[in-house]
Design a protein around this motif. Structure first.
Motif, PDB file in Angstrom:
ATOM      1  N   PHE A 130       0.823  -1.205   0.000  1.00  0.00           N
ATOM      2  CA  PHE A 130       0.000   0.000   0.000  1.00  0.00           C
ATOM      3  C   PHE A 130       0.862   1.262   0.000  1.00  0.00           C
ATOM      4  CE2 PHE A 130      -2.543   3.381   1.704  1.00  0.00           C
ATOM      5  CZ  PHE A 130      -3.754   3.195   1.063  1.00  0.00           C
ATOM      6  N   PRO A 131       0.555   2.208  -0.879  1.00  0.00           N
ATOM      7  CA  PRO A 131      -0.534   2.320  -1.847  1.00  0.00           C
ATOM      8  C   PRO A 131      -0.137   1.894  -3.260  1.00  0.00           C
ATOM      9  CG  PRO A 131       0.507   4.449  -1.648  1.00  0.00           C
ATOM     10  CD  PRO A 131       1.282   3.491  -0.762  1.00  0.00           C
TER      11      PRO A 131
ATOM     12  N   ILE B 152      -5.844  -3.647  -1.989  1.00  0.00           N
ATOM     13  CA  ILE B 152      -5.774  -2.223  -1.606  1.00  0.00           C
ATOM     14  C   ILE B 152      -6.959  -1.887  -0.702  1.00  0.00           C
ATOM     15  CG2 ILE B 152      -6.062   0.149  -2.475  1.00  0.00           C
ATOM     16  CD1 ILE B 152      -3.290  -0.681  -3.107  1.00  0.00           C
TER      17      ILE B 152
ATOM     18  N   ILE C 267      -4.349  -0.203   7.050  1.00  0.00           N
ATOM     19  CA  ILE C 267      -3.097  -0.529   6.394  1.00  0.00           C
ATOM     20  C   ILE C 267      -2.166  -1.439   7.206  1.00  0.00           C
ATOM     21  CG2 ILE C 267      -1.048   0.377   5.219  1.00  0.00           C
ATOM     22  CD1 ILE C 267      -3.281   2.851   4.864  1.00  0.00           C
TER      23      ILE C 267
END
Length: 116
Positions: free
Chosen positions: A26-27, A50, A58
């Protein structure tokens, strides 16, 4: 969020121990080959990750991913089988061909894929 697609054979191999065509950090969606940019199914699979990462804020996504992988590895004693049975992967593989999946996906959908 769709993720920023980057082609990097080195980083894809590094983060996947040489086993993956693509990986989501991520990202970013890291691809091994330039031609993979056109692979809508592969990109959709990574975009599912994602969204999973965003849902779990995250860092917890990666912690849970690794913990579940270790548990599955102990359970199956086989790298590939352990990987394929991680709940996050089960959701992504099951829905990667549905290019509208992310539009209709419900919050925390990966939980439906946790099993023994």
């Amino acid at each position: 969020m769709k993720g920023k697609v980057i082609v990097s054979s080195f980083w894809t191999r590094f983060f996947s121990m040489g086993k993956a065509q693509a990986i989501t950090i991520f990202p970013f969606i890291l691809l091994k080959h330039t031609l993979d940019r056109e692979n809508k199914v592969l990109i959709n699979h990574e975009r599912i990750h994602i969204l999973q990462a965003i849902e779990l804020l995250i860092l917890p996504f990666y912690v849970l991913y690794l913990l579940e992988f270790v548990c599955r590895l102990l359970q199956y004693r086989n790298f590939t089988r352990a990987y394929l049975n991680i709940s996050f992967e089960r959701e992504a593989f099951r829905n990667e061909r549905d290019l509208n999946y992310l539009k209709k996906r419900k919050l925390w959908s990966f939980l439906r894929y946790i099993r023994r």
